[in-house]
Structures are given as structure tokens and as C-alpha cells.
Design an enzyme around this catalytic site. Structure first.
Site, PDB file in Angstrom:
ATOM      1  N   CYS A   1      -7.864  -8.083   7.321  1.00 31.00           N
ATOM      2  CA  CYS A   1      -7.947  -9.493   6.891  1.00 31.00           C
ATOM      3  C   CYS A   1      -8.366 -10.407   8.020  1.00 31.00           C
ATOM      4  O   CYS A   1      -8.840 -11.509   7.769  1.00 31.00           O
ATOM      5  CB  CYS A   1      -6.619  -9.930   6.291  1.00 31.00           C
ATOM      6  N   GLN A  28      -6.311 -13.384   0.000  1.00 33.17           N
ATOM      7  CA  GLN A  28      -6.968 -12.378   0.829  1.00 33.17           C
ATOM      8  C   GLN A  28      -7.337 -11.144   0.014  1.00 33.17           C
ATOM      9  O   GLN A  28      -8.446 -10.611   0.128  1.00 33.17           O
ATOM     10  CB  GLN A  28      -6.036 -11.973   1.978  1.00 33.17           C
ATOM     11  N   ARG A  76       0.137 -22.895   3.083  1.00 29.21           N
ATOM     12  CA  ARG A  76       0.496 -21.707   3.887  1.00 29.21           C
ATOM     13  C   ARG A  76       1.850 -21.992   4.498  1.00 29.21           C
ATOM     14  O   ARG A  76       2.005 -22.978   5.241  1.00 29.21           O
ATOM     15  CB  ARG A  76      -0.565 -21.477   4.966  1.00 29.21           C
ATOM     16  N   ARG A 106     -13.680 -14.729   1.228  1.00 30.50           N
ATOM     17  CA  ARG A 106     -12.560 -15.670   1.038  1.00 30.50           C
ATOM     18  C   ARG A 106     -13.086 -16.946   0.394  1.00 30.50           C
ATOM     19  O   ARG A 106     -12.475 -17.507  -0.497  1.00 30.50           O
ATOM     20  CB  ARG A 106     -11.903 -16.007   2.387  1.00 30.50           C
TER      21      ARG A 106
END
Ligand code: CP
Ligand code: NVA
Length: 308
Positions: free
Chosen positions: A266, A137, A107, A294
Site C-alpha cells: 500500500c 486501499q 483517517r 487510489r
């Protein structure tokens, strides 16, 4: 070896097979305690690095748990605590990590970091969110929609608010999964034109409708996200809130969508900013199913990357 960098870069039938695989393994472990291993152990003997330059709850826990359920091990790294955050190049970091681990999930703030990691790593790299996209996502979101309402093909997905990274991955998915996508937000926060143009060129129906009441009419799925993302500067906070307030999802807006429309976010949500608590906790909302999926979607993504 296959990277999972963005939904627009993977063939449609591969995306579909990832979701089919996710549903299959989700069903196979139904009712098992969360910490129990899967019946099959495709990641046995494998090590996965999870790198976070930004905060995370869902991505961190779902990847970590997913690897463990499949028999693998994880090392969770914070960008600021790595040498990466103190001058070591991304390319060297990628080469070093490739000697230790079988898979990297990252990330990042800048998409360029993800792309450079993928270029220099000799193991697969997964995009766990950048400033531009959030593909894991949207794989979970499509899985969630289809669990509740059947095929998403031909449905009308309406996004209200900021045309951000999560919105961009929805636009990628529109052409790949064959649904119509409507963006409704202020012109200053439109999705990047390149995303829209590319999806349209691939045959997707992408509309931009400023009047939110008109946009949500006949929506099958209403989606929103935070008004200020982790990569956004906080200095423009008040201006952004003022611009985005008309796009809040409340009960009145939700009622303008189709009666069986779903609501997605999300998460993390800022209750009573982009969405009211009454919608988040109301009958249309599937936000916690998205969060659960997820786990299942990413397990399938990891198996696909590792050809397991
Ligand atoms: N939706 C999502 O990616 O959440 P986290 O920031 O908690 O990982
Ligand atoms: N758009 C949000 C999503 C968080 C999961 C952000 O980038 O902060």
C-alpha cells in the site's frame, strides 16, 4: 446517503459496481492532464472535508485531487489543529461539519472515532484508515489486480508480515470478491480472529501458514506492508523487526510464487525491511499502479456515497 466504512459492510454487487464505475471514469480521462476536470462534474457545488489524525501522502492527495476533478471543493483538516483534538466531542464535531460539508473522509487512530463520526454526521462518512482497517486501499488494490490479470475471483492472495489494518481489509474483501487468502506471519501478529472467523463464516478460504516459503507457493498475488503501523508503539520496534525479518519479501521469496504473480504494497514502504528494493522495483511489482488507483477507486466511492 451511504457511508463507506468497511468492505464487509457493503453488498457484493455494490462493491463491484463501484469498481466498474472507477474503471469507466479512469478510462474516460486517460491522457488528460492531472489538473483537468473530468468530462462529467458530479461533485459540482459540493464541499468535502478531509480529516487526518495521522500523516498521509496518498490518501490526502488522491482524495483532494479526486474531488477537484469531479468539480467539488475540499477542506483539509488536521485532527490536532481541530477542536476535536482539544476536547470537543466527536458527536458535536460531526453535527457541526454536517452543516458545512456534503461528505466527510476521516483517517483516525481509533476506529471508535470513525464510527461515532458516522453515527452523528448527517452526511456520508468514508474510512480513510483506522487502527483496524483500510478499505479504500483494498478497493484500489483489487482494481489494480484485475487491470493486470483479470478477475480476482478464485485467485490466491498471500499476505506476509504483520496482520494489520490493511491485512484486515484484504480479509474482508476475500469473502466479498471470492478469492482465497493466506496469512503468513508470526502468531503474535496474527490478524484479529474475528475478521478471520467472519470471513470463513461467509465462505471465504482463509489460511494461516507460518512457513512463508510454503505459504507463497502458487500465490497469484503477494502482499506485504510496514512492520510498524502508525498506531503501533515504537517501543517494541526491535522485537517486531526480529519477529518479522523471516517474512521479508525478497527476490527468492517472490520466485516461489507463480511466475506471473504480482507484488503489492500500500506504501509507504520501508525498503529493505518488509520488502527489498529489488522486488519493489522489479517486474512483479505494481505498487505505483496501486497508488494511482487510489484516485480512481475513491472517486467512485465518493460518487457512490453521494449517489451521483
Ligand atoms: N497507502 C496509504 O494510505 O498511504 P498514505 O498513508 O500516504 O495515505
Ligand atoms: N499499516 C499502515 C498503513 C499505512 C497506509 C499503517 O496503518 O500505518
Amino acid at each position: 446517503m451511504q457511508n463507506f466504512l468497511d468492505i464487509n459492510q457493503i453488498e457484493q454487487r455494490q462493491l463491484r459496481s463501484i469498481l466498474d464505475d472507477a474503471s469507466r471514469t479512469k478510462a474516460a480521462r486517460a491522457g488528460l492532464p492531472k489538473g483537468t476536470m473530468d468530462v462529467e462534474q458530479p461533485l459540482a457545488g459540493q464541499m468535502v472535508a478531509l480529516i487526518f489524525e495521522k500523516p498521509s501522502t496518498r490518501t490526502r492527495v488522491s482524495f483532494d485531487l479526486g474531488v477537484r476533478q469531479m468539480g467539488g471543493q475540499t477542506t483539509v483538516l488536521s485532527g490536532s489543529e481541530m477542536q476535536l483534538g482539544h476536547g470537543e466531542t466527536i458527536a458535536d464535531t460531526a453535527r457541526v461539519l454536517s452543516r458545512y460539508v456534503d461528505l466527510i473522509m476521516i483517517r483516525t487512530f481509533e476506529e471508535a472515532t470513525l464510527l461515532e463520526m458516522a453515527e452523528y454526521a448527517s452526511v456520508p462518512v468514508i474510512n480513510g484508515l483506522t487502527n483496524r482497517t483500510h478499505p479504500c486501499q483494498i478497493m484500489a488494490d483489487i482494481m489494480t489486480y484485475e487491470e493486470h490479470r483479470g478477475p480476482i475471483r478464485g485467485k490466491r492472495v498471500v499476505w506476509t508480515g504483520d496482520g494489520n489494518n490493511v491485512c484486515a481489509s484484504f480479509i474482508h474483501a476475500a469473502s466479498q470478491f471470492g478469492f482465497d487468502f493466506v496469512f503468513s506471519g508470526p502468531a503474535t501478529l496474527d490478524p484479529e480472529p474475528t475478521f478471520v472467523a467472519e470471513a470463513r463464516a461467509k465462505g471465504a478460504q482463509i489460511e494461516i501458514v507460518r512457513d512463508v516459503a510454503q505459504a507463497v507457493r502458487s500465490a497469484d498475488l503477494l502482499v506485504t506492508d510496514t512492520w510498524i503501523s502508525m498506531h503501533d508503539s515504537q517501543t517494541a520496534r526491535e522485537r517486531r523487526h526480529n519477529q518479522l525479518r523471516p517474512y521479508q519479501v525478497d527476490d527468492a521469496l517472490m520466485a516461489m510464487a507463480k511466475p506471473d504473480a504480482l507484488f503489492m504494497h500500500c506504501l509507504p514502504a520501508h525498503r529493505n525491511e518488509e520488502v527489498t528494493s529489488s522486488v519493489m522495483d522489479g517486474p512483479h511489482s505494481v505498487v505505483f499502479d496501486e497508488a494511482e488507483n487510489r484516485l480512481h477507486a475513491q472517486k467512485a466511492i465518493m460518487r457512490w456515497c453521494l449517489a451521483q
